[in-house]
Write a protein that holds these residues in place. Structure first.
Motif, PDB file in Angstrom:
ATOM      1  N   VAL A  78       0.832  -1.207   0.000  1.00 55.72           N
ATOM      2  CA  VAL A  78       0.000   0.000   0.000  1.00 55.72           C
ATOM      3  C   VAL A  78       0.866   1.257   0.000  1.00 55.72           C
ATOM      4  O   VAL A  78       0.538   2.260  -0.642  1.00 55.72           O
ATOM      5  CB  VAL A  78      -0.951  -0.015   1.217  1.00 55.72           C
ATOM      6  N   SER A  79       1.984   1.209   0.693  1.00 49.66           N
ATOM      7  CA  SER A  79       2.878   2.370   0.773  1.00 49.66           C
ATOM      8  C   SER A  79       3.678   2.585  -0.504  1.00 49.66           C
ATOM      9  O   SER A  79       4.331   3.620  -0.668  1.00 49.66           O
ATOM     10  CB  SER A  79       3.845   2.207   1.949  1.00 49.66           C
ATOM     11  N   GLY A  80       3.645   1.606  -1.420  1.00 48.39           N
ATOM     12  CA  GLY A  80       4.426   1.707  -2.648  1.00 48.39           C
ATOM     13  C   GLY A  80       5.844   1.208  -2.505  1.00 48.39           C
ATOM     14  O   GLY A  80       6.638   1.307  -3.448  1.00 48.39           O
ATOM     15  N   ASP A  81       6.209   0.643  -1.357  1.00 44.47           N
ATOM     16  CA  ASP A  81       7.556   0.120  -1.140  1.00 44.47           C
ATOM     17  C   ASP A  81       7.737  -1.272  -1.726  1.00 44.47           C
ATOM     18  O   ASP A  81       8.863  -1.746  -1.880  1.00 44.47           O
ATOM     19  CB  ASP A  81       7.875   0.088   0.355  1.00 44.47           C
ATOM     20  N   LEU A  82       6.637  -1.943  -2.022  1.00 41.98           N
ATOM     21  CA  LEU A  82       6.663  -3.256  -2.665  1.00 41.98           C
ATOM     22  C   LEU A  82       5.816  -3.170  -3.921  1.00 41.98           C
ATOM     23  O   LEU A  82       4.611  -2.896  -3.847  1.00 41.98           O
ATOM     24  CB  LEU A  82       6.123  -4.328  -1.721  1.00 41.98           C
ATOM     25  N   GLU A  83       6.442  -3.375  -5.051  1.00 45.60           N
ATOM     26  CA  GLU A  83       5.733  -3.294  -6.327  1.00 45.60           C
ATOM     27  C   GLU A  83       5.552  -4.685  -6.923  1.00 45.60           C
ATOM     28  O   GLU A  83       6.459  -5.522  -6.846  1.00 45.60           O
ATOM     29  CB  GLU A  83       6.512  -2.425  -7.323  1.00 45.60           C
ATOM     30  N   ALA A  84       4.385  -4.908  -7.506  1.00 44.15           N
ATOM     31  CA  ALA A  84       4.128  -6.150  -8.235  1.00 44.15           C
ATOM     32  C   ALA A  84       4.286  -5.888  -9.720  1.00 44.15           C
ATOM     33  O   ALA A  84       3.758  -4.899 -10.239  1.00 44.15           O
ATOM     34  CB  ALA A  84       2.724  -6.661  -7.936  1.00 44.15           C
ATOM     35  N   THR A  85       5.010  -6.737 -10.400  1.00 46.47           N
ATOM     36  CA  THR A  85       5.207  -6.595 -11.844  1.00 46.47           C
ATOM     37  C   THR A  85       4.431  -7.680 -12.576  1.00 46.47           C
ATOM     38  O   THR A  85       4.247  -8.787 -12.072  1.00 46.47           O
ATOM     39  CB  THR A  85       6.694  -6.678 -12.217  1.00 46.47           C
ATOM     40  N   GLY A  86       3.963  -7.342 -13.771  1.00 46.04           N
ATOM     41  CA  GLY A  86       3.178  -8.276 -14.570  1.00 46.04           C
ATOM     42  C   GLY A  86       1.691  -8.182 -14.311  1.00 46.04           C
ATOM     43  O   GLY A  86       0.906  -8.885 -14.959  1.00 46.04           O
ATOM     44  N   VAL A  87       1.276  -7.327 -13.349  1.00 51.86           N
ATOM     45  CA  VAL A  87      -0.142  -7.136 -13.045  1.00 51.86           C
ATOM     46  C   VAL A  87      -0.404  -5.645 -12.874  1.00 51.86           C
ATOM     47  O   VAL A  87       0.510  -4.862 -12.625  1.00 51.86           O
ATOM     48  CB  VAL A  87      -0.575  -7.877 -11.762  1.00 51.86           C
ATOM     49  N   HIS A  88      -1.662  -5.266 -12.984  1.00 56.89           N
ATOM     50  CA  HIS A  88      -2.075  -3.885 -12.728  1.00 56.89           C
ATOM     51  C   HIS A  88      -2.384  -3.740 -11.241  1.00 56.89           C
ATOM     52  O   HIS A  88      -2.954  -4.654 -10.637  1.00 56.89           O
ATOM     53  CB  HIS A  88      -3.318  -3.561 -13.555  1.00 56.89           C
ATOM     54  N   PRO A  89      -2.034  -2.603 -10.611  1.00 63.97           N
ATOM     55  CA  PRO A  89      -2.329  -2.454  -9.182  1.00 63.97           C
ATOM     56  C   PRO A  89      -3.819  -2.479  -8.859  1.00 63.97           C
ATOM     57  O   PRO A  89      -4.192  -2.736  -7.713  1.00 63.97           O
ATOM     58  CB  PRO A  89      -1.709  -1.091  -8.825  1.00 63.97           C
ATOM     59  N   GLY A  90      -4.653  -2.253  -9.852  1.00 68.75           N
ATOM     60  CA  GLY A  90      -6.092  -2.367  -9.624  1.00 68.75           C
ATOM     61  C   GLY A  90      -6.590  -3.795  -9.596  1.00 68.75           C
ATOM     62  O   GLY A  90      -7.720  -4.052  -9.153  1.00 68.75           O
ATOM     63  N   ASP A  91      -5.760  -4.734 -10.031  1.00 70.31           N
ATOM     64  CA  ASP A  91      -6.161  -6.142 -10.057  1.00 70.31           C
ATOM     65  C   ASP A  91      -4.928  -7.048  -9.985  1.00 70.31           C
ATOM     66  O   ASP A  91      -4.521  -7.650 -10.984  1.00 70.31           O
ATOM     67  CB  ASP A  91      -6.959  -6.450 -11.320  1.00 70.31           C
ATOM     68  N   PRO A  92      -4.334  -7.169  -8.798  1.00 79.06           N
ATOM     69  CA  PRO A  92      -3.163  -8.040  -8.652  1.00 79.06           C
ATOM     70  C   PRO A  92      -3.520  -9.513  -8.460  1.00 79.06           C
ATOM     71  O   PRO A  92      -2.746 -10.279  -7.873  1.00 79.06           O
ATOM     72  CB  PRO A  92      -2.475  -7.470  -7.412  1.00 79.06           C
ATOM     73  N   TYR A  93      -4.663  -9.926  -8.988  1.00 73.71           N
ATOM     74  CA  TYR A  93      -5.151 -11.289  -8.775  1.00 73.71           C
ATOM     75  C   TYR A  93      -4.134 -12.346  -9.189  1.00 73.71           C
ATOM     76  O   TYR A  93      -3.883 -13.304  -8.441  1.00 73.71           O
ATOM     77  CB  TYR A  93      -6.464 -11.491  -9.544  1.00 73.71           C
TER      78      TYR A  93
END
Length: 438
Positions: A78-93
């Motif tokens: 939530v703080s932006g310190d951990l980013e997920a790649t390959g997915v959109h932040p609106g749907d990290p399913y």
């Protein structure tokens, strides 16, 4: 294995200092199914992985280390310190699915923990303030009143629902319905499925023109307006001031003010009685399991003989687990929320004297609903971020995608329970067989 071996250093006392990626490899049980990279230059997992995680700052490490599990992950994300790649932040399913299915952790030994502690250093292990979207822990909420008192319930509802009506319009779509839809087919539109859900509730309750309905926890008044359009006199009640204002305007705009109203009020303050039906759609999760007898007793007191209750709520798949939600849900989504099994709900309804006539599980329907909400969030991401900020938008993407996975994996369910208040000689006033279209 870790990519950047030159990131390994000595602590100066002969102990090897682990990189961030090495720490992950140390606590992982088996292969790491995604690509992990960290701010110290280290990496782990397959280079060609479809999905990945990037730890961007020491603050993110502190969040992960000081609150292991879903709460720490949520704080860092939530703080932006951990980013997920390959997915959109609106749907990290998809990345949640991979992590849930294929990323496992083992309990580290005392020696391993000591090595991790030395490698991180005490500065990174001192707790810090969580992101501003996080609610206070349970023990500190006492200042807002005892759990499920009127004042505390009002505060936690405000935390969740008074985010922004505009934000909810983007995510929920035109129906403004924040509860599980009822799909006739997997490719049915969200709006049609929500309309179908209200039709299902309406028909199960056997409502007809001139009847009186009490809708408890009515949200933005969609059930209220659905029934009023069909000639039913409806009172809706919500603890959210923003919901009530939106709903009253929608009622007026449709010309339904002579049949319907939505009150900004605690349901316990409803004085009217003799209702033909009560709908409770997505409220039971908020009231506390120990309050079920009082809650269903209140509903019974509001119904006429032969009147019906339709209770629609999220449940656990069994009746053994504790009711409290996990750390992320409790702090970011539903403070004080509690879930139990459908068996406990049915028991409490029966114990206060209502007769249960039908129940069904709409678990897969909620997974489809959440998928559609996530798509709305993705489609309207920029507008949502402008409205509530990126941190809050991330909370919703994470929550809805994770919940979708939970419904698919049978971690949670959604049950509708139909009950009736019998007459003095056991009269139920219902047809012999189910009278609604499924």
């Amino acid at each position: 294995m870790t990519t950047f071996k030159d990131s390994h250093t000595s602590t100066g006392n002969g102990h090897h200092k682990l990189s961030i990626a090495e720490i992950l490899e140390t606590v992982a049980d088996g292969d790491i199914p995604l690509r992990f990279t960290a701010y110290d230059g280290s990496a782990a997992g397959p280079e060609n992985a479809e999905y990945g995680l990037t730890l961007k700052s020491p603050r993110g490490t502190t969040y992960l280390a000081t609150a292991p599990g879903d709460l720490g992950m949520a704080r860092a994300y939530v703080s932006g310190d951990l980013e997920a790649t390959g997915v959109h932040p609106g749907d990290p399913y998809e990345i949640l699915r991979v992590m849930g299915d294929d990323l496992h952790f083992r309990r580290p030994s005392a020696l391993t923990l000591a090595s991790i502690t030395r490698s991180l250093g005490w500065d990174l292990l001192r707790p810090i303030a969580p992101p501003p979207q996080e609610a206070l822990p349970r023990w500190r909420r006492l200042a807002e009143g005892l759990r499920h008192s009127k004042s505390r319930d009002a505060e936690v509802i405000h935390h969740h629902y008074d985010v922004s009506n505009t934000f909810y319009e983007h995510v929920l779509g035109p129906s403004m319905t924040y509860t599980c839809a009822a799909y006739e087919a997997e490719d049915q539109s969200l709006e049609d499925a929500q309309e179908n859900k209200y039709r299902l509730v309406f028909d199960k309750l056997g409502l007809k023109p001139g009847d009186r309905l009490l809708d408890i926890g009515c949200g933005w008044g969609s059930m209220v307006r659905f029934a009023a359009r069909r000639g039913v006199k409806v009172i809706g009640v919500t603890l959210s001031a923003e919901q009530a204002a939106w709903a009253q305007k929608a009622i007026a705009d449709e010309g339904l003010s002579d049949l319907a109203e939505v009150r900004h009020s605690d349901y316990r303050d409803i004085a009217e009685t003799g209702f033909d039906a009560v709908s409770s759609i997505g409220l039971t999760e908020h009231i506390g399991v120990h309050n079920y007898p009082a809650y269903f007793g209140f509903i019974q007191s509001k119904l006429r003989d032969g009147g019906r209750l339709l209770n629609h709520c999220i449940t656990r798949p069994d009746n053994r687990h504790q009711a409290r939600a996990g750390g992320f849900i409790d702090r970011y989504v539903f403070p004080d929320g509690e879930l139990t099994g459908s068996g406990r709900i049915i028991t409490e309804i029966q114990n206060i004297g209502l007769e249960v006539r039908h129940e069904e599980n709409l678990r897969e329907h909620y997974a489809l609903t959440l998928k559609a909400w996530c798509q709305n969030l993705v489609d309207n991401w920029d507008a949502c971020v402008a409205e509530v900020g990126e941190g809050t938008a991330r909370v919703w993407g994470l929550y809805m995608a994770g919940s979708r996975l939970g419904f698919e994996r049978n971690v949670v369910q959604l049950h509708q329970v139909l009950a009736v208040k019998l007459g003095p000689k056991g009269q139920a006033e219902v047809p012999l067989r189910p009278w609604w279209k499924g």
